[in-house]
Motif scaffolding. Sequence first.
Motif, PDB file in Angstrom:
ATOM      1  N   ARG A  60      10.955 -11.889  -3.317  1.00  0.00           N
ATOM      2  CA  ARG A  60      11.517 -10.956  -4.308  1.00  0.00           C
ATOM      3  C   ARG A  60      10.674  -9.682  -4.386  1.00  0.00           C
ATOM      4  NH1 ARG A  60      11.665 -15.871  -7.309  1.00  0.00           N
ATOM      5  NH2 ARG A  60      13.731 -16.804  -7.124  1.00  0.00           N
ATOM      6  N   ARG A  61       9.345  -9.835  -4.322  1.00  0.00           N
ATOM      7  CA  ARG A  61       8.467  -8.669  -4.375  1.00  0.00           C
ATOM      8  C   ARG A  61       8.640  -7.801  -3.133  1.00  0.00           C
ATOM      9  NH1 ARG A  61       2.078  -8.113  -4.220  1.00  0.00           N
ATOM     10  NH2 ARG A  61       1.966  -6.016  -5.073  1.00  0.00           N
ATOM     11  N   ILE A  62       8.701  -8.422  -1.958  1.00  0.00           N
ATOM     12  CA  ILE A  62       8.909  -7.676  -0.712  1.00  0.00           C
ATOM     13  C   ILE A  62      10.246  -6.937  -0.778  1.00  0.00           C
ATOM     14  CG2 ILE A  62       9.342  -7.917   1.767  1.00  0.00           C
ATOM     15  CD1 ILE A  62       7.294 -10.261   1.722  1.00  0.00           C
ATOM     16  N   HIS A  63      11.278  -7.631  -1.232  1.00  0.00           N
ATOM     17  CA  HIS A  63      12.606  -7.019  -1.349  1.00  0.00           C
ATOM     18  C   HIS A  63      12.561  -5.814  -2.283  1.00  0.00           C
ATOM     19  CE1 HIS A  63      16.718  -6.653  -3.039  1.00  0.00           C
ATOM     20  NE2 HIS A  63      17.049  -6.842  -1.780  1.00  0.00           N
ATOM     21  N   SER A  64      11.881  -5.955  -3.408  1.00  0.00           N
ATOM     22  CA  SER A  64      11.775  -4.858  -4.369  1.00  0.00           C
ATOM     23  C   SER A  64      11.023  -3.669  -3.765  1.00  0.00           C
ATOM     24  CB  SER A  64      11.065  -5.340  -5.635  1.00  0.00           C
ATOM     25  OG  SER A  64      10.806  -4.256  -6.491  1.00  0.00           O
ATOM     26  N   LEU A  65       9.909  -3.943  -3.114  1.00  0.00           N
ATOM     27  CA  LEU A  65       9.118  -2.861  -2.530  1.00  0.00           C
ATOM     28  C   LEU A  65       9.882  -2.130  -1.435  1.00  0.00           C
ATOM     29  CD1 LEU A  65       5.670  -4.675  -2.353  1.00  0.00           C
ATOM     30  CD2 LEU A  65       6.229  -2.729  -3.810  1.00  0.00           C
ATOM     31  N   LEU A  66      10.594  -2.879  -0.598  1.00  0.00           N
ATOM     32  CA  LEU A  66      11.322  -2.260   0.509  1.00  0.00           C
ATOM     33  C   LEU A  66      12.598  -1.559   0.053  1.00  0.00           C
ATOM     34  CD1 LEU A  66      11.021  -5.032   3.245  1.00  0.00           C
ATOM     35  CD2 LEU A  66       9.915  -2.789   3.263  1.00  0.00           C
ATOM     36  N   ASN A  67      13.389  -2.231  -0.745  1.00  0.00           N
ATOM     37  CA  ASN A  67      14.737  -1.740  -1.033  1.00  0.00           C
ATOM     38  C   ASN A  67      14.886  -0.992  -2.345  1.00  0.00           C
ATOM     39  OD1 ASN A  67      15.802  -2.852   1.397  1.00  0.00           O
ATOM     40  ND2 ASN A  67      15.690  -4.856   0.436  1.00  0.00           N
ATOM     41  N   GLU A  68      13.939  -1.148  -3.256  1.00  0.00           N
ATOM     42  CA  GLU A  68      14.055  -0.461  -4.533  1.00  0.00           C
ATOM     43  C   GLU A  68      13.004   0.630  -4.684  1.00  0.00           C
ATOM     44  OE1 GLU A  68      13.851  -3.614  -7.389  1.00  0.00           O
ATOM     45  OE2 GLU A  68      15.670  -4.570  -6.618  1.00  0.00           O
ATOM     46  N   GLN A  69      11.802   0.397  -4.159  1.00  0.00           N
ATOM     47  CA  GLN A  69      10.720   1.355  -4.345  1.00  0.00           C
ATOM     48  C   GLN A  69      10.504   2.245  -3.124  1.00  0.00           C
ATOM     49  OE1 GLN A  69       7.196  -0.363  -6.078  1.00  0.00           O
ATOM     50  NE2 GLN A  69       8.412  -1.853  -7.218  1.00  0.00           N
ATOM     51  N   GLY A  70      11.173   1.951  -2.023  1.00  0.00           N
ATOM     52  CA  GLY A  70      11.133   2.839  -0.866  1.00  0.00           C
ATOM     53  C   GLY A  70       9.966   2.680   0.087  1.00  0.00           C
ATOM     54  N   TYR A  71       9.240   1.571   0.012  1.00  0.00           N
ATOM     55  CA  TYR A  71       8.151   1.348   0.951  1.00  0.00           C
ATOM     56  C   TYR A  71       8.713   1.024   2.331  1.00  0.00           C
ATOM     57  CZ  TYR A  71       4.477   1.052  -2.626  1.00  0.00           C
ATOM     58  OH  TYR A  71       3.583   1.323  -3.616  1.00  0.00           O
ATOM     59  N   THR A  72       7.885   1.265   3.349  1.00  0.00           N
ATOM     60  CA  THR A  72       8.214   0.843   4.705  1.00  0.00           C
ATOM     61  C   THR A  72       7.630  -0.549   4.927  1.00  0.00           C
ATOM     62  OG1 THR A  72       6.179   1.780   5.596  1.00  0.00           O
ATOM     63  CG2 THR A  72       8.124   3.224   5.552  1.00  0.00           C
ATOM     64  N   ILE A  73       8.008  -1.177   6.023  1.00  0.00           N
ATOM     65  CA  ILE A  73       7.441  -2.497   6.368  1.00  0.00           C
ATOM     66  C   ILE A  73       5.916  -2.376   6.446  1.00  0.00           C
ATOM     67  CG2 ILE A  73       7.216  -4.223   8.209  1.00  0.00           C
ATOM     68  CD1 ILE A  73       9.826  -4.635   6.959  1.00  0.00           C
ATOM     69  N   ARG A  74       5.435  -1.361   7.144  1.00  0.00           N
ATOM     70  CA  ARG A  74       3.983  -1.193   7.293  1.00  0.00           C
ATOM     71  C   ARG A  74       3.328  -0.947   5.935  1.00  0.00           C
ATOM     72  NH1 ARG A  74       1.687   1.642  12.334  1.00  0.00           N
ATOM     73  NH2 ARG A  74       2.739  -0.209  13.048  1.00  0.00           N
ATOM     74  N   GLY A  75       3.965  -0.178   5.070  1.00  0.00           N
ATOM     75  CA  GLY A  75       3.421   0.070   3.741  1.00  0.00           C
ATOM     76  C   GLY A  75       3.308  -1.202   2.921  1.00  0.00           C
ATOM     77  N   VAL A  76       4.327  -2.057   3.005  1.00  0.00           N
ATOM     78  CA  VAL A  76       4.284  -3.326   2.279  1.00  0.00           C
ATOM     79  C   VAL A  76       3.211  -4.231   2.874  1.00  0.00           C
ATOM     80  CG1 VAL A  76       5.589  -5.389   1.630  1.00  0.00           C
ATOM     81  CG2 VAL A  76       6.697  -3.154   1.558  1.00  0.00           C
ATOM     82  N   GLN A  77       3.076  -4.214   4.203  1.00  0.00           N
ATOM     83  CA  GLN A  77       2.028  -5.016   4.839  1.00  0.00           C
ATOM     84  C   GLN A  77       0.660  -4.600   4.328  1.00  0.00           C
ATOM     85  OE1 GLN A  77       2.946  -4.085   8.930  1.00  0.00           O
ATOM     86  NE2 GLN A  77       3.982  -6.049   9.252  1.00  0.00           N
ATOM     87  N   LYS A  78       0.411  -3.304   4.250  1.00  0.00           N
ATOM     88  CA  LYS A  78      -0.876  -2.815   3.758  1.00  0.00           C
ATOM     89  C   LYS A  78      -1.073  -3.190   2.298  1.00  0.00           C
ATOM     90  CE  LYS A  78      -1.338   1.098   6.884  1.00  0.00           C
ATOM     91  NZ  LYS A  78      -1.393   2.563   6.994  1.00  0.00           N
ATOM     92  N   LEU A  79      -0.029  -3.038   1.512  1.00  0.00           N
ATOM     93  CA  LEU A  79      -0.115  -3.358   0.091  1.00  0.00           C
ATOM     94  C   LEU A  79      -0.419  -4.840  -0.122  1.00  0.00           C
ATOM     95  CD1 LEU A  79       0.241  -2.042  -2.702  1.00  0.00           C
ATOM     96  CD2 LEU A  79       2.604  -2.798  -2.625  1.00  0.00           C
TER      97      LEU A  79
END
Length: 138
Positions: A60-79
Amino acid sequence: MTSGGEKAEDAFRTIGELSTELGIQQHILRYWETRFPQLRPLQRAGNRRYYRPADAALVRRIHSLLNEQGYTIRGVQKLLSQKNPPAESAPDPVAPAAVPIAPQPVLVVNQAGMAAPDRAELQAIRESLVQALATDMD
C-alpha cells in the motif's frame, strides 16, 4: 472474517485480493517483488503468494508513493532503503510529502567555446525550469 465478508486487517491476503483492493494488475505486484527486496510474501505450493499484514502495508505504501505522490521506482527504492524513512507509517493524504519528488535542477554545460547567445539561452531555460519546479512543489 468481518461482517461484510471482508478479511480482518491482520489476515493474509492473496495476490488477487491485494491487486483488487489497490486496483492494479497482479503482474505489477510481481514486478514490485523484483524491484523492492523488502517485499517478500510467503510462497506456497505452485508459487501461490500470501501477503502478510506487513507485506500488504508495504505494498500500500509503495502504491501510494508511486501512484499518488509521484515518486519513481528508483525514488521509492531509495526512500525504502533509508535507515530512518520520513514516513514509516502510511502517508497522510493531507500532509505534503516530506521529501521532494524531484531534486533541484542542475545545469552542467561545458561553456568553453560556446557563444554568448547560446549561454544566455541556456540560462533562461534553466531559470524557467527552476520556476516551474518551484510552482509545482507549492
